[in-house]
Design an enzyme around this catalytic site. Structure first.
Site, PDB file in Angstrom:
ATOM      1  CE1 TYR A 267      -3.079  -2.978   0.354  1.00  0.00           C
ATOM      2  CE2 TYR A 267      -3.429  -2.436   2.663  1.00  0.00           C
ATOM      3  CZ  TYR A 267      -3.699  -3.230   1.566  1.00  0.00           C
ATOM      4  OH  TYR A 267      -4.584  -4.279   1.686  1.00  0.00           O
TER       5      TYR A 267
ATOM      6  N   PRO B  11     -15.713  -4.816   2.366  1.00  0.00           N
ATOM      7  CG  PRO B  11     -15.902  -4.066   4.567  1.00  0.00           C
ATOM      8  CD  PRO B  11     -14.894  -4.256   3.463  1.00  0.00           C
ATOM      9  CG  LEU B  12     -19.036  -0.739   3.092  1.00  0.00           C
ATOM     10  CD1 LEU B  12     -18.774   0.706   3.504  1.00  0.00           C
ATOM     11  CD2 LEU B  12     -20.461  -1.142   3.433  1.00  0.00           C
TER      12      LEU B  12
ATOM     13  CD  GLN C  17     -13.557  -1.867  -5.896  1.00  0.00           C
ATOM     14  OE1 GLN C  17     -14.288  -1.986  -6.881  1.00  0.00           O
ATOM     15  NE2 GLN C  17     -12.248  -1.891  -5.984  1.00  0.00           N
TER      16      GLN C  17
ATOM     17  CG  LEU D  61     -22.774  -3.533  -0.964  1.00  0.00           C
ATOM     18  CD1 LEU D  61     -22.149  -4.659  -0.154  1.00  0.00           C
ATOM     19  CD2 LEU D  61     -24.151  -3.942  -1.480  1.00  0.00           C
TER      20      LEU D  61
END
Length: 326
Positions: free
Chosen positions: A60, A202-203, A205, A208
């Site tokens: 990262y 979990p969203l 990207q 959601l």
């Protein structure tokens, strides 16, 4: 905040963590000012809210994320009560390289011990025995507490654990309402055996959050892939409607409900990113949402009914989306 039970680890694992891929990622619009200011504020507020899991990787920002996270943790109380998790980029992950890069990550993070050191991806050519020998050497000298993997199948996770000779605590995989496969095998096994599934994206990207539709889409790098095509956003409206309905019943947002769906599964830690203090506050609050079984089923069924265009059938739309004015 809620925490996982029965792990037998020295540090508590909060069910909502903080993913820090965006720290130092200038290509996504997170520049030096963000690193020096907002990132530190996000980490400080996350700790105040009871978040203990902070996940990064040497890949990262080419190590910048590790440095920024390390500095932010040091300035907000140190690392004595949190889980500092990072990942080795699996380019030639033979034992000596694993050992050398573990030392480098610890130095960038400013820690004596990495609480959770993970293999970022399974290497198709280098098998796990040599990688796990490197992990074992780091553990034996006290530089690594717990070992994990990322994006491993259940079979390869189990094989890596046999090679390592003791528990490989976690497997970090894509897991959300739109990527539910881990619920079929990884999550049940982890629940039975005292392991952890860590859910990245979990969203999905940001999809959601239910904030977007065919006439209102994100720009730039955030709008990548077929999910963001207008037709697919139209197809997602029934799922968004269910997210909104459930959210209304909990005085929450659709994003919080989507996170609550993930951590409704035992043994799961969700690690959403946060671009602001307000977003980390919203993410943390999702830990307090207790979905009913009926709500969990309704969300799952709505997600199953969502059929976006992908692969070859999505190519014409993706090409049009790249044209000027799209």
């Amino acid at each position: 905040m809620r925490y996982l039970d029965g792990l037998g680890t020295t540090r508590r694992y909060s069910v909502i963590g903080l993913g820090t891929w965006q720290f130092g990622s200038v290509e996504w619009g997170y520049g030096a000012d963000y690193a020096a200011g907002e990132a530190a504020a996000i980490v400080r507020r996350a700790r105040e809210l009871g978040i203990t899991v902070f996940d990064t990787a040497e890949a990262y920002g080419f190590g910048r994320s590790e440095r920024i996270l390390g500095d932010a943790l040091a300035s907000s109380g140190g690392t004595g009560d949190v889980v500092v998790a990072t990942k080795i980029f699996p380019m030639l992950p033979v034992a000596p390289v694993v050992a050398q890069r573990g030392v480098a990550s610890a130095h960038r993070l400013g820690v004596r011990t990495i609480d959770l050191y993970q293999v970022h991806q399974p290497n198709p050519l280098v098998r796990d025995p040599t990688t796990m020998r490197g992990m074992r050497s780091l553990h034996d000298v006290g530089l690594v507490d717990q070992v994990g993997v990322s994006n491993y199948s259940l079979r390869r996770w189990q094989a890596a654990e046999r090679t390592y000779g003791s528990r490989v605590l976690s497997n970090q995989v894509q897991f959300s309402l739109l990527h539910r496969d881990p619920a079929c095998d990884l999550v049940p096994w982890a629940r039975r055996t005292g392991h952890v599934v860590m859910a990245w994206s979990p969203l999905a990207q940001g999809l959601l959050t239910a904030r977007y539709d065919a006439t209102h889409r994100p720009s730039g790098l955030l709008r990548q892939g077929p999910a963001w095509l207008p037709g697919n956003l139209d197809a997602a409206r029934p799922l968004f409607d269910v997210l909104r309905d459930v959210a209304t019943g909990h005085d929450a947002t659709p994003a919080q409900v989507a996170l609550a769906w993930v951590v409704h599964h035992p043994g799961v830690v969700a690690i959403p990113g946060a671009s602001s203090v307000a977003q980390v506050e919203s993410n943390a609050a999702a830990a307090d949402i207790r979905l009913t079984d009926d709500e969990q089923v309704a969300l799952t069924e709505a997600a199953r009914a969502y059929r976006p265009r992908t692969g070859v059938s999505a190519l014409p739309g993706l090409v049009r989306d790249k044209l000027p004015g799209a």
